[in-house]
Design a protein around this motif. Structure first.
Motif, PDB file in Angstrom:
ATOM      1  N   LEU A 329       0.954  -1.202  -0.156  1.00  9.66           N
ATOM      2  CA  LEU A 329      -0.336  -0.148  -0.150  1.00  9.66           C
ATOM      3  C   LEU A 329       0.792   1.805  -0.133  1.00  9.66           C
ATOM      4  O   LEU A 329       0.835   2.525  -0.064  1.00  9.66           O
ATOM      5  CB  LEU A 329      -0.537   0.073   1.152  1.00  9.66           C
ATOM      6  N   ASN A 330       2.316   1.103  -0.310  1.00 11.92           N
ATOM      7  CA  ASN A 330       2.960   2.723  -0.168  1.00 11.92           C
ATOM      8  C   ASN A 330       3.902   2.749   0.692  1.00 11.92           C
ATOM      9  O   ASN A 330       3.541   4.271   1.141  1.00 11.92           O
ATOM     10  CB  ASN A 330       2.782   3.459  -1.396  1.00 11.92           C
ATOM     11  N   VAL A 331       3.481   2.077   1.759  1.00 11.41           N
ATOM     12  CA  VAL A 331       3.307   2.421   3.283  1.00 11.41           C
ATOM     13  C   VAL A 331       4.788   1.721   4.085  1.00 11.41           C
ATOM     14  O   VAL A 331       4.178   0.365   4.032  1.00 11.41           O
ATOM     15  CB  VAL A 331       2.269   2.382   4.310  1.00 11.41           C
ATOM     16  N   LEU A 332       5.826   2.217   4.459  1.00 11.78           N
ATOM     17  CA  LEU A 332       6.683   1.566   4.677  1.00 11.78           C
ATOM     18  C   LEU A 332       6.735   1.824   6.330  1.00 11.78           C
ATOM     19  O   LEU A 332       7.384   2.858   6.965  1.00 11.78           O
ATOM     20  CB  LEU A 332       8.429   2.060   4.027  1.00 11.78           C
ATOM     21  N   VAL A 333       6.711   0.756   6.940  1.00 11.59           N
ATOM     22  CA  VAL A 333       6.335   0.936   7.929  1.00 11.59           C
ATOM     23  C   VAL A 333       8.152   0.276   9.133  1.00 11.59           C
ATOM     24  O   VAL A 333       8.709  -0.285   8.804  1.00 11.59           O
ATOM     25  CB  VAL A 333       5.461  -0.153   9.190  1.00 11.59           C
ATOM     26  N   LYS A 334       8.432   2.024   9.802  1.00 10.81           N
ATOM     27  CA  LYS A 334      10.221   1.802  10.132  1.00 10.81           C
ATOM     28  C   LYS A 334       9.947   1.091  11.733  1.00 10.81           C
ATOM     29  O   LYS A 334      11.121   0.390  11.716  1.00 10.81           O
ATOM     30  CB  LYS A 334      11.025   2.844  10.183  1.00 10.81           C
ATOM     31  N   ASN A 335       9.493   1.295  12.177  1.00  4.66           N
ATOM     32  CA  ASN A 335       9.067   1.209  13.787  1.00  4.66           C
ATOM     33  C   ASN A 335       7.767   0.366  13.824  1.00  4.66           C
ATOM     34  O   ASN A 335       7.191   0.764  13.954  1.00  4.66           O
ATOM     35  CB  ASN A 335       8.821   1.919  14.827  1.00  4.66           C
ATOM     36  N   ILE A 336       7.953  -1.234  13.734  1.00  4.48           N
ATOM     37  CA  ILE A 336       6.473  -1.777  14.320  1.00  4.48           C
ATOM     38  C   ILE A 336       5.972  -1.178  15.072  1.00  4.48           C
ATOM     39  O   ILE A 336       4.396  -1.869  15.091  1.00  4.48           O
ATOM     40  CB  ILE A 336       6.719  -3.486  14.685  1.00  4.48           C
ATOM     41  N   ASP A 337       5.840  -0.554  16.245  1.00  5.23           N
ATOM     42  CA  ASP A 337       5.688   0.123  17.272  1.00  5.23           C
ATOM     43  C   ASP A 337       4.396   0.506  16.705  1.00  5.23           C
ATOM     44  O   ASP A 337       3.311   0.904  17.339  1.00  5.23           O
ATOM     45  CB  ASP A 337       6.098   0.555  18.472  1.00  5.23           C
ATOM     46  N   ALA A 338       4.758   1.515  15.564  1.00  2.82           N
ATOM     47  CA  ALA A 338       4.082   1.762  14.826  1.00  2.82           C
ATOM     48  C   ALA A 338       2.249   1.561  14.522  1.00  2.82           C
ATOM     49  O   ALA A 338       1.205   1.729  13.710  1.00  2.82           O
ATOM     50  CB  ALA A 338       3.826   2.889  13.650  1.00  2.82           C
ATOM     51  N   ILE A 339       2.401   0.362  14.323  1.00  2.00           N
ATOM     52  CA  ILE A 339       1.267  -0.733  13.977  1.00  2.00           C
ATOM     53  C   ILE A 339      -0.040  -0.560  14.447  1.00  2.00           C
ATOM     54  O   ILE A 339      -1.118  -0.388  14.478  1.00  2.00           O
ATOM     55  CB  ILE A 339       1.715  -2.420  13.015  1.00  2.00           C
ATOM     56  N   GLU A 340       0.553  -0.822  16.326  1.00  2.00           N
ATOM     57  CA  GLU A 340      -0.188  -0.531  17.005  1.00  2.00           C
ATOM     58  C   GLU A 340      -0.813   0.553  16.943  1.00  2.00           C
ATOM     59  O   GLU A 340      -2.149   0.755  17.262  1.00  2.00           O
ATOM     60  CB  GLU A 340       0.295  -1.053  18.134  1.00  2.00           C
ATOM     61  N   THR A 341      -0.042   1.892  17.430  1.00  2.00           N
ATOM     62  CA  THR A 341      -0.479   2.490  17.133  1.00  2.00           C
ATOM     63  C   THR A 341      -1.413   4.067  16.283  1.00  2.00           C
ATOM     64  O   THR A 341      -2.177   4.443  16.871  1.00  2.00           O
ATOM     65  CB  THR A 341       1.081   3.822  17.412  1.00  2.00           C
ATOM     66  N   LEU A 342      -1.187   2.952  15.175  1.00  2.00           N
ATOM     67  CA  LEU A 342      -2.261   2.919  14.358  1.00  2.00           C
ATOM     68  C   LEU A 342      -3.337   3.339  14.516  1.00  2.00           C
ATOM     69  O   LEU A 342      -4.194   4.019  14.090  1.00  2.00           O
ATOM     70  CB  LEU A 342      -2.042   2.638  13.083  1.00  2.00           C
ATOM     71  N   GLY A 343      -4.343   2.537  15.050  1.00  2.00           N
ATOM     72  CA  GLY A 343      -5.305   1.769  15.259  1.00  2.00           C
ATOM     73  C   GLY A 343      -5.530   2.708  16.789  1.00  2.00           C
ATOM     74  O   GLY A 343      -7.513   2.823  17.196  1.00  2.00           O
ATOM     75  N   SER A 344      -5.435   3.601  17.031  1.00  2.00           N
ATOM     76  CA  SER A 344      -5.652   4.754  18.268  1.00  2.00           C
ATOM     77  C   SER A 344      -5.432   6.411  18.016  1.00  2.00           C
ATOM     78  O   SER A 344      -5.169   6.793  18.964  1.00  2.00           O
ATOM     79  CB  SER A 344      -4.660   3.836  19.513  1.00  2.00           C
ATOM     80  N   LEU A 345      -4.697   6.350  16.769  1.00  2.00           N
ATOM     81  CA  LEU A 345      -4.775   7.752  16.269  1.00  2.00           C
ATOM     82  C   LEU A 345      -5.827   8.214  16.364  1.00  2.00           C
ATOM     83  O   LEU A 345      -7.562   7.706  16.499  1.00  2.00           O
ATOM     84  CB  LEU A 345      -4.493   7.993  14.896  1.00  2.00           C
ATOM     85  N   THR A 346      -5.954   9.377  17.019  1.00  2.00           N
ATOM     86  CA  THR A 346      -6.927  10.682  17.502  1.00  2.00           C
ATOM     87  C   THR A 346      -7.088  11.378  16.764  1.00  2.00           C
ATOM     88  O   THR A 346      -7.833  12.501  16.055  1.00  2.00           O
ATOM     89  CB  THR A 346      -7.175  11.025  18.460  1.00  2.00           C
ATOM     90  N   VAL A 347      -5.630  11.993  15.448  1.00  2.00           N
ATOM     91  CA  VAL A 347      -5.651  13.871  14.949  1.00  2.00           C
ATOM     92  C   VAL A 347      -4.396  13.451  13.808  1.00  2.00           C
ATOM     93  O   VAL A 347      -3.354  12.348  14.080  1.00  2.00           O
ATOM     94  CB  VAL A 347      -5.268  14.534  16.102  1.00  2.00           C
ATOM     95  N   ILE A 348      -4.904  13.771  13.182  1.00  2.00           N
ATOM     96  CA  ILE A 348      -3.410  13.988  11.904  1.00  2.00           C
ATOM     97  C   ILE A 348      -3.997  15.199  11.559  1.00  2.00           C
ATOM     98  O   ILE A 348      -4.093  16.118  11.187  1.00  2.00           O
ATOM     99  CB  ILE A 348      -4.665  12.860  10.344  1.00  2.00           C
ATOM    100  N   CYS A 349      -2.332  15.422  11.826  1.00  2.00           N
ATOM    101  CA  CYS A 349      -1.723  16.807  11.448  1.00  2.00           C
ATOM    102  C   CYS A 349      -0.717  16.682   9.941  1.00  2.00           C
ATOM    103  O   CYS A 349       0.580  16.386   9.787  1.00  2.00           O
ATOM    104  CB  CYS A 349      -0.565  17.276  12.530  1.00  2.00           C
ATOM    105  N   SER A 350      -1.711  17.005   8.471  1.00  2.00           N
ATOM    106  CA  SER A 350      -1.018  16.990   7.404  1.00  2.00           C
ATOM    107  C   SER A 350      -0.540  17.618   6.634  1.00  2.00           C
ATOM    108  O   SER A 350      -0.992  19.404   7.130  1.00  2.00           O
ATOM    109  CB  SER A 350      -1.916  16.346   6.215  1.00  2.00           C
ATOM    110  N   ASP A 351       0.765  17.776   6.265  1.00  2.00           N
ATOM    111  CA  ASP A 351       0.539  19.255   5.440  1.00  2.00           C
ATOM    112  C   ASP A 351      -0.414  19.136   4.171  1.00  2.00           C
ATOM    113  O   ASP A 351      -0.659  18.250   4.018  1.00  2.00           O
ATOM    114  CB  ASP A 351       2.352  18.612   4.428  1.00  2.00           C
TER     115      ASP A 351
END
Length: 923
Positions: A329-351
């Motif tokens: 899906l064109n997403v390179l996960v460098k930190n495996i912990d991010a996979i879990e954290t993605l499920g609890s995101l509440t805000v995306i600050c986007s360019d």
């Protein structure tokens, strides 16, 4: 001339002398170039090839990996392995005490299980290492060099001593080099020297210590602003950072939050297993009801029944598959912990640029002489009121083109263009009807004031006939403040405050339509030392367009449904950002909160926290430090924040965020290094895909844990009833292992590969403090489905015994055909009910039928393998001899299927109550 005869090869065999490297900053530039046998035009290709043979690849030597055998042996270093190995030892002891009772089979089976676990995990780990090496190749550094006087972009690992490198803002320095030119060059040397602030470079030695001298740049450091030219003096292990790397051991990476939770789960289950096994062993031993060998087998059974032997390989495979799916899906996960954290995101600050938009910037038109000229890209023509106009008929157009081309650091050529997207866009526009190379070659650059996010303008000074010209481009409000005149109809006229306001309103009107706007100006100067911050003549606007990505609007809608706010933080002006935000659905209301970055210093943290609670929020004209402040305050408010970034100055915000997301295409190396995730296509939609995949991965881990724990109850209870009530042992240890590894394993892997539930993006973000294993999951496995499976299995077990003539209180031999039929029936009931249970575990809230019964092929293969293994164990002579089984009456099969259907129906009822009334959820 051969390489052996080449004097350069002879010279480089000895490397650059260590004495010279220590004082390279104090040696005159001419001597440095002479010592390195190079010139300001760079090396030719023959010398590059020769030096590469001598110096090798510009890459730090990788730390020697541990022997493969030791890596494999480390796979046994976990509680599960220790428990199983202890069980094997006890089984061997039991076999020595009383031979021929099956303990030897148990011992070898436990050893085989431990070995298979280690092999599986080892190969998954090796596969992950190979994948990460491949991913690193996607993110290799680039360097811009002069070779034979020609500017080109190469892989940084191909640099050799003597190369001439060109440095610009955002570049990662990948070799030690001595500066020979610089313009407002600032480099962050904190990684080497500990200097907290980026230091302005100089062409003169400023310290006796080479590391402290500002006429040097070093591998591993970062260009914060400005430009420079330097000659490479050391590469690879010979660099300063290479020396440090040789002296510093590799820091052990700490476990991720998910890994810690799994380790906690393993410890909990293991302690329960040990406690139960030891307690009931002692209880029976003290009661002296059974021989010692029986107590040992019993203790082993309790431990084995509690330990989910397939957990570790299944978790490993699930995370590996999740990372691979995200890569697709064109997403390179460098930190495996991010996979879990993605499920609890509440805000995306986007360019905005490139993330919400296509990053396909092009000139829409120009505004000169008070007139608007459309640019027709396909024809490469300008038109006024729908009539084509020749350049010579537009007063000042040639000077305007000079501004766009010369106040510009990008490189545009047929082979490969590189540089800032805005600057490439401007050169591409001019190149449609003028010779860009001629313009650049005819006016050599003398000086530059580089663009920075703080100043928001750029100035370059060039030779022009017998004098010089300064060209200016930047934000219109800044450019207009630096101008005293404006150009119109071939004349330079005085710029009044009223006209300045009207010209600025013109800029705002274009920005309100979603365009990016730059003001352009020039002035004649005596030389590069003239005043370059006032007295310019304003020429006009260049209006560019970067349309929003068409798929972003749907992704934003999914974010809103998932309870995730999207906050745009952009350096563009308010109207441009708001227009794009409306087009993508981030802003839908009439009065969104729009904050200008210039006002942020005057807003207190408490006030800004109130603003950050706004449902629709936009930040415009922001600096990178503003992004860091916003992210920090959001985290203080308890939000789980993801932030996108591509620039060097975005690194602090990327590190501070719960999930830092760097742009893989347009991002600088430092941004990629600071991030947890790299978007290989710079697309906002990929963030949403990553969130979906992350939520699914976490759900799948919980699903297969719920699944494998369910069969623990019918595995444990027979031993408890055997010791407490003296019931016949309904499930020997070997059959427990057959369930945990033979039948449960493949369906569990299938659950780990399950696609996301259809409502996964309609759920609120997961509480970051939520545990992987909840009491409700334990209650479901040990208090609901597990007891049902146990009861159904015992019904079959005792019915077979009673039908065969057995009575309560009568001892029955373990080699009795009737007993072997009964334990086979008990075993088969667990297997068949688990087949239905795996379908129940595919979803946590929705109906199991919502995904379709045949959509997951791995689960279907798993169920087929369960049936085949059951047939092998129950019907083949080898299976019967090893496991002590015998065929039972096939008339029991429909009853077992009915029991499985009852379990699935009970789960459907539970999920219905959870969906409709919020009862009996597993969260």
């Amino acid at each position: 001339m051969t390489d052996i005869e080449n004097p350069m090869v002879e010279a480089c065999r000895a490397d650059v002398p260590a004495e010279l490297l220590k004082r390279i900053h104090e040696v005159p530039t001419e001597e440095v170039l002479e010592q390195l046998s190079t010139s300001e035009q760079g090396l030719d290709n023959t010398e590059v090839r020769a030096r590469r043979k001598c110096y090798g690849i510009n890459r730090l030597s990788e730390k020697k990996e541990m022997l493969i055998l030791l890596q494999f042996l480390l796979q046994f270093h976990n509680l599960f392995s220790y428990l199983l190995l202890a069980g094997a030892v006890l089984s061997f002891v039991s076999e020595q005490l009383v031979q021929g009772e099956g303990s030897l089979y148990i011992a070898w089976a436990l050893l085989a299980v431990t070995l298979l676990n280690a092999i599986f995990t080892f190969f998954q780990e090796q596969k992950a290492k190979k994948a990460m090496k491949a991913f690193r190749n996607l993110m290799t550094s680039q360097a811009v060099v002069l070779r034979g006087g020609e500017r080109m972009q190469i892989e940084s690992e191909h640099l050799v001593p003597g190369d001439i490198v060109l440095l610009a803002e955002g570049d990662r320095v990948t070799a030690d080099a001595r500066l020979i030119e610089q313009s407002m060059l600032k480099v962050d040397h904190s990684a080497l020297t500990g200097e907290s602030e980026p230091q302005l470079r100089s062409l003169k030695a400023t310290s006796g210590n080479v590391l402290r001298s500002r006429n040097m740049v070093f591998s591993g450091t970062l260009v914060q602003s400005g430009t420079g030219t330097a000659v490479v003096v050391a590469t690879g292990d010979h660099t300063q950072i290479g020396k440090i790397a040789r002296e510093t051991g590799e820091v052990e990476q700490s476990a991720s939050h998910l890994q810690r939770q799994i380790a906690h789960f393993i410890r909990t289950i293991s302690y329960i297993a040990i406690s139960l096994g030891v307690s009931f062993f002692l209880l029976d031993y003290l009661m002296a009801r059974n021989p010692l060998w029986v107590d040992l087998v019993f203790a082993i059974g309790i431990i084995v029944a509690n330990v989910p032997e397939g957990l570790l390989p299944t978790v490993t495979l699930t995370l590996s598959l999740a990372a691979q799916r995200m890569a697709k899906l064109n997403v390179l996960v460098k930190n495996i912990d991010a996979i879990e954290t993605l499920g609890s995101l509440t805000v995306i600050c986007s360019d905005k640029t490139g993330t919400l938009t296509e990053n396909n910037l092009h000139v829409h038109g120009v505004c000169l002489n008070g007139s608007w000229y459309d640019f027709e890209r396909k024809q490469g023509l300008l038109s006024l009121e729908q009539k084509h106009v020749h350049l010579r008929d537009i007063p000042g157009m040639q000077d305007f083109n000079d501004i766009l081309v010369l106040c510009n650091n990008s490189t545009l050529n047929r082979e490969k263009s590189f540089g800032d997207a805005t600057e490439l866009c401007l050169k591409d526009f001019v190149g449609a009807f003028s010779n860009v190379g001629y313009i650049e070659g005819n006016q050599p650059r003398l000086h530059e004031i580089p663009f920075s996010s703080e100043s928001r303008f750029m100035v370059t000074v060039h030779s022009y006939n017998d004098h010089a010209r300064a060209y200016l481009k930047g934000a219109s409000e800044v450019v207009l403040q630096m101008c005293t005149h404006y150009f119109e109809a071939g004349e330079s006229l005085e710029l009044t405050d009223d006209l300045r306001r009207r010209l600025l309103d013109q800029d705002i009107s274009y920005a309100a339509q979603g365009f990016r706007v730059l003001g352009c100006a020039l002035k004649t100067v005596a030389d590069e030392h003239d005043d370059l911050e006032r007295g310019f003549c304003y020429y006009g606007l260049v209006v560019m367009q970067d349309p929003p990505r068409p798929e972003v609007a749907e992704s934003v809608r999914l974010c809103k449904e998932a309870g995730i706010r999207v906050v745009v933080i952009s350096g563009d002006q308010e109207s441009t950002v708001e227009h794009i935000a409306r087009q993508t659905g981030i802003v839908e209301g009439e009065s969104p909160v729009v904050v200008n970055g210039t006002d942020l210093p005057d807003i207190s943290d408490e006030k800004l926290k109130e603003i950050l609670q706004s449902p629709e929020l936009i930040f415009a004209r922001t600096l990178p430090r503003d992004k860091l402040r916003v992210v920090s305050l959001l985290k203080e408010m308890g939000e789980v924040v993801a932030v996108t970034g591509d620039g060097v100055n975005d690194a602090p915000a990327l590190r501070r965020a719960d999930v830092g997301i760097a742009m893989g295409l347009s991002g600088t190396e430092v941004a990629k290094e600071a991030a947890d995730i790299v978007l290989l296509d710079d697309n906002f939609t990929s963030i949403v895909s990553a969130i979906k995949a992350g939520r699914a991965a976490y759900d799948n881990i919980k699903s297969f844990i719920t699944y494998i724990l369910t069969s623990n109850t019918p595995e444990i209870v027979p031993f408890l009833l055997f010791i407490l009530l003296d019931w016949p042992l309904a499930l020997p240890v070997l059959l427990i292992l057959a369930i945990d590894l033979g039948t449960d394993m493949l369906p569990a892997i299938g659950l780990g590969m399950e696609k996301p539930e259809s409502d996964i993006m309609q759920r609120p973000p997961r509480d970051p403090s939520a545990k992987l294993l909840t009491w409700r999951m334990i209650a479901r496995s040990y208090g609901f489905i597990g007891p049902l499976q146990t009861a159904f299995s015992y019904l079959i077990f005792f019915d077979i015994l009673f039908a065969g003539g057995w009575d309560w209180g009568v001892d029955i031999a373990v080699n009795s055909p009737l007993y072997m039929q009964a334990i086979t029936g008990f075993f088969a009931t667990i297997i068949i009910t688990q087949m239905f249970n795996v379908f129940a575990c595919r979803t946590s809230k929705l109906s199991s039928f919502s995904k379709g019964l045949f959509s997951n092929r791995v689960i279907l293969i798993g169920i087929a393998s369960e049936a085949m293994l059951l047939a092998v164990i129950a019907l083949t002579p080898v299976g019967q001899r090893v496991f002590g089984t015998a065929p039972f009456d096939l008339a029991y099969l429909p009853v077992m299927v009915l029991f499985g259907a009852i379990i699935l129906a009970c789960e459907e009822l539970r999920k219905y109550l959870y969906r409709t009334r919020g009862l009996f959820g597993l969260e």
